[in-house]
Motif scaffolding. Structure first.
Motif, PDB file in Angstrom:
ATOM      1  N   ASN A   1       0.846  -1.134  -0.082  1.00 19.93           N
ATOM      2  CA  ASN A   1       0.121  -0.057  -0.034  1.00 19.93           C
ATOM      3  C   ASN A   1       0.816   1.347  -0.154  1.00 19.93           C
ATOM      4  OD1 ASN A   1      -2.422  -1.388  -0.159  1.00 19.93           O
ATOM      5  ND2 ASN A   1      -2.835  -1.204   1.946  1.00 19.93           N
ATOM      6  N   PHE A   2       2.147   1.228   0.493  1.00 21.38           N
ATOM      7  CA  PHE A   2       2.809   2.389   0.653  1.00 21.38           C
ATOM      8  C   PHE A   2       3.299   2.616  -0.766  1.00 21.38           C
ATOM      9  CE2 PHE A   2       7.178   4.206   1.511  1.00 21.38           C
ATOM     10  CZ  PHE A   2       6.819   5.318   2.284  1.00 21.38           C
ATOM     11  N   TRP A   3       3.741   1.515  -1.637  1.00 24.94           N
ATOM     12  CA  TRP A   3       4.138   1.906  -2.730  1.00 24.94           C
ATOM     13  C   TRP A   3       2.892   2.217  -3.935  1.00 24.94           C
ATOM     14  CZ3 TRP A   3       8.759   1.132  -5.421  1.00 24.94           C
ATOM     15  CH2 TRP A   3       9.912   0.624  -4.551  1.00 24.94           C
ATOM     16  N   VAL A   4       1.856   1.745  -3.529  1.00 21.84           N
ATOM     17  CA  VAL A   4       0.580   2.431  -4.433  1.00 21.84           C
ATOM     18  C   VAL A   4       0.523   3.842  -4.085  1.00 21.84           C
ATOM     19  CG1 VAL A   4      -1.821   2.009  -4.594  1.00 21.84           C
ATOM     20  CG2 VAL A   4      -0.424   0.058  -4.356  1.00 21.84           C
ATOM     21  N   ALA A   5       0.649   4.243  -2.881  1.00 22.25           N
ATOM     22  CA  ALA A   5       0.489   5.618  -2.435  1.00 22.25           C
ATOM     23  C   ALA A   5       1.464   6.497  -3.013  1.00 22.25           C
ATOM     24  CB  ALA A   5       0.508   5.725  -0.716  1.00 22.25           C
ATOM     25  N   LEU A   6       2.890   5.867  -3.100  1.00 22.80           N
ATOM     26  CA  LEU A   6       3.890   6.642  -3.757  1.00 22.80           C
ATOM     27  C   LEU A   6       3.560   6.891  -5.419  1.00 22.80           C
ATOM     28  CD1 LEU A   6       7.072   5.123  -2.117  1.00 22.80           C
ATOM     29  CD2 LEU A   6       6.051   7.377  -1.621  1.00 22.80           C
ATOM     30  N   ARG A   7       2.951   6.040  -5.853  1.00 22.81           N
ATOM     31  CA  ARG A   7       2.654   5.998  -7.408  1.00 22.81           C
ATOM     32  C   ARG A   7       1.229   7.018  -7.735  1.00 22.81           C
ATOM     33  NH1 ARG A   7       4.451   0.696  -7.104  1.00 22.81           N
ATOM     34  NH2 ARG A   7       2.407   0.005  -7.402  1.00 22.81           N
ATOM     35  N   ASN A   8       0.382   7.298  -6.558  1.00 20.76           N
ATOM     36  CA  ASN A   8      -0.783   7.851  -6.715  1.00 20.76           C
ATOM     37  C   ASN A   8      -0.641   9.352  -7.022  1.00 20.76           C
ATOM     38  OD1 ASN A   8      -3.443   9.076  -6.443  1.00 20.76           O
ATOM     39  ND2 ASN A   8      -3.817   7.998  -4.609  1.00 20.76           N
ATOM     40  N   PRO A   9      -1.008   9.994  -8.150  1.00 16.64           N
ATOM     41  CA  PRO A   9      -0.899  11.286  -8.619  1.00 16.64           C
ATOM     42  C   PRO A   9      -1.573  12.382  -7.827  1.00 16.64           C
ATOM     43  CG  PRO A   9      -2.102  10.073 -10.235  1.00 16.64           C
ATOM     44  CD  PRO A   9      -1.785   9.162  -9.160  1.00 16.64           C
ATOM     45  N   VAL A  10      -2.609  11.836  -6.968  1.00 15.72           N
ATOM     46  CA  VAL A  10      -3.204  12.703  -6.139  1.00 15.72           C
ATOM     47  C   VAL A  10      -2.267  13.256  -4.957  1.00 15.72           C
ATOM     48  CG1 VAL A  10      -4.858  12.683  -4.017  1.00 15.72           C
ATOM     49  CG2 VAL A  10      -5.568  11.776  -6.170  1.00 15.72           C
ATOM     50  N   TYR A  11      -1.272  12.307  -4.522  1.00 19.91           N
ATOM     51  CA  TYR A  11      -0.271  13.042  -3.499  1.00 19.91           C
ATOM     52  C   TYR A  11       0.446  14.163  -3.749  1.00 19.91           C
ATOM     53  CZ  TYR A  11      -1.207   9.471   0.160  1.00 19.91           C
ATOM     54  OH  TYR A  11      -2.035   8.522   1.085  1.00 19.91           O
ATOM     55  N   CYS A  12       0.700  14.203  -5.137  1.00 20.63           N
ATOM     56  CA  CYS A  12       1.554  15.661  -5.744  1.00 20.63           C
ATOM     57  C   CYS A  12       0.637  16.288  -6.349  1.00 20.63           C
ATOM     58  CB  CYS A  12       2.558  14.905  -6.642  1.00 20.63           C
ATOM     59  SG  CYS A  12       2.051  14.117  -8.162  1.00 20.63           S
ATOM     60  N   GLY A  13      -0.634  16.464  -6.120  1.00 19.70           N
ATOM     61  CA  GLY A  13      -1.561  17.560  -6.164  1.00 19.70           C
ATOM     62  C   GLY A  13      -2.220  17.469  -7.750  1.00 19.70           C
ATOM     63  N   LEU A  14      -2.173  16.206  -8.172  1.00 21.99           N
ATOM     64  CA  LEU A  14      -2.911  16.083  -9.306  1.00 21.99           C
ATOM     65  C   LEU A  14      -3.979  15.185  -9.371  1.00 21.99           C
ATOM     66  CD1 LEU A  14       0.353  15.253 -11.680  1.00 21.99           C
ATOM     67  CD2 LEU A  14      -0.832  17.450 -11.252  1.00 21.99           C
ATOM     68  N   ILE A  15      -5.159  15.330 -10.306  1.00 19.39           N
ATOM     69  CA  ILE A  15      -6.181  14.641 -10.223  1.00 19.39           C
ATOM     70  C   ILE A  15      -6.438  14.098 -11.747  1.00 19.39           C
ATOM     71  CG2 ILE A  15      -8.704  14.971 -10.038  1.00 19.39           C
ATOM     72  CD1 ILE A  15      -8.380  17.085  -7.801  1.00 19.39           C
ATOM     73  N   PHE A  16      -6.886  12.952 -11.744  1.00 23.85           N
ATOM     74  CA  PHE A  16      -7.441  12.250 -13.151  1.00 23.85           C
ATOM     75  C   PHE A  16      -8.533  12.569 -13.885  1.00 23.85           C
ATOM     76  CE2 PHE A  16      -8.512   8.874 -15.682  1.00 23.85           C
ATOM     77  CZ  PHE A  16      -7.521   8.823 -16.795  1.00 23.85           C
ATOM     78  N   ILE A  17      -8.437  13.447 -14.800  1.00 27.57           N
ATOM     79  CA  ILE A  17     -10.037  13.519 -15.704  1.00 27.57           C
ATOM     80  C   ILE A  17     -10.011  12.389 -16.650  1.00 27.57           C
ATOM     81  CG2 ILE A  17     -11.248  15.193 -16.656  1.00 27.57           C
ATOM     82  CD1 ILE A  17     -10.745  16.221 -13.720  1.00 27.57           C
ATOM     83  N   PRO A  18     -10.964  11.611 -16.627  1.00 28.96           N
ATOM     84  CA  PRO A  18     -11.175  10.730 -17.566  1.00 28.96           C
ATOM     85  C   PRO A  18     -11.550  11.304 -18.949  1.00 28.96           C
ATOM     86  CG  PRO A  18     -12.800  10.511 -15.889  1.00 28.96           C
ATOM     87  CD  PRO A  18     -11.947  11.509 -15.476  1.00 28.96           C
ATOM     88  N   LYS A  19     -11.229  10.380 -20.070  1.00 25.69           N
ATOM     89  CA  LYS A  19     -11.831  10.967 -21.247  1.00 25.69           C
ATOM     90  C   LYS A  19     -13.327  11.163 -21.463  1.00 25.69           C
ATOM     91  CE  LYS A  19     -11.594   9.238 -25.994  1.00 25.69           C
ATOM     92  NZ  LYS A  19     -11.227   8.358 -26.946  1.00 25.69           N
TER      93      LYS A  19
END
Length: 77
Positions: A48-66
């Motif tokens: 889960n720590f690895w998953v959190a590190l790769r989550n763009p939300v933690y660097c202030g980014l939000i994914f907007i789907p197509k």
């Protein structure tokens, strides 16, 4: 209906912030940072720590789907 939002979770957010800074600024490997974070009180497994590190939300980014003719993208949150 209320607005949806994401908010930091007190103690854990401080530990995760520290972990990101340690990974970026030190020579420690991720597993070592995870072990130290666990000693500081972080309650998550290594995966889960690895998953959190790769989550763009933690660097202030939000994914907007197509949507229709627009492409998917990451935007600042």
């Amino acid at each position: 209906m209320g607005k949806k939002y994401i908010t930091p979770d007190g103690k854990y957010s401080e530990i995760m912030k520290w972990a990101f800074e340690m990974i970026a600024d030190s020579n420690l490997i991720v597993v070592d940072v995870w072990r130290i974070a666990k000693k500081k009180g972080l309650r998550c497994g290594k995966n889960n720590f690895w998953v959190a590190l790769r989550n763009p939300v933690y660097c202030g980014l939000i994914f907007i789907p197509k949507y229709k003719d627009e492409e998917s993208r990451l935007v600042k949150g």
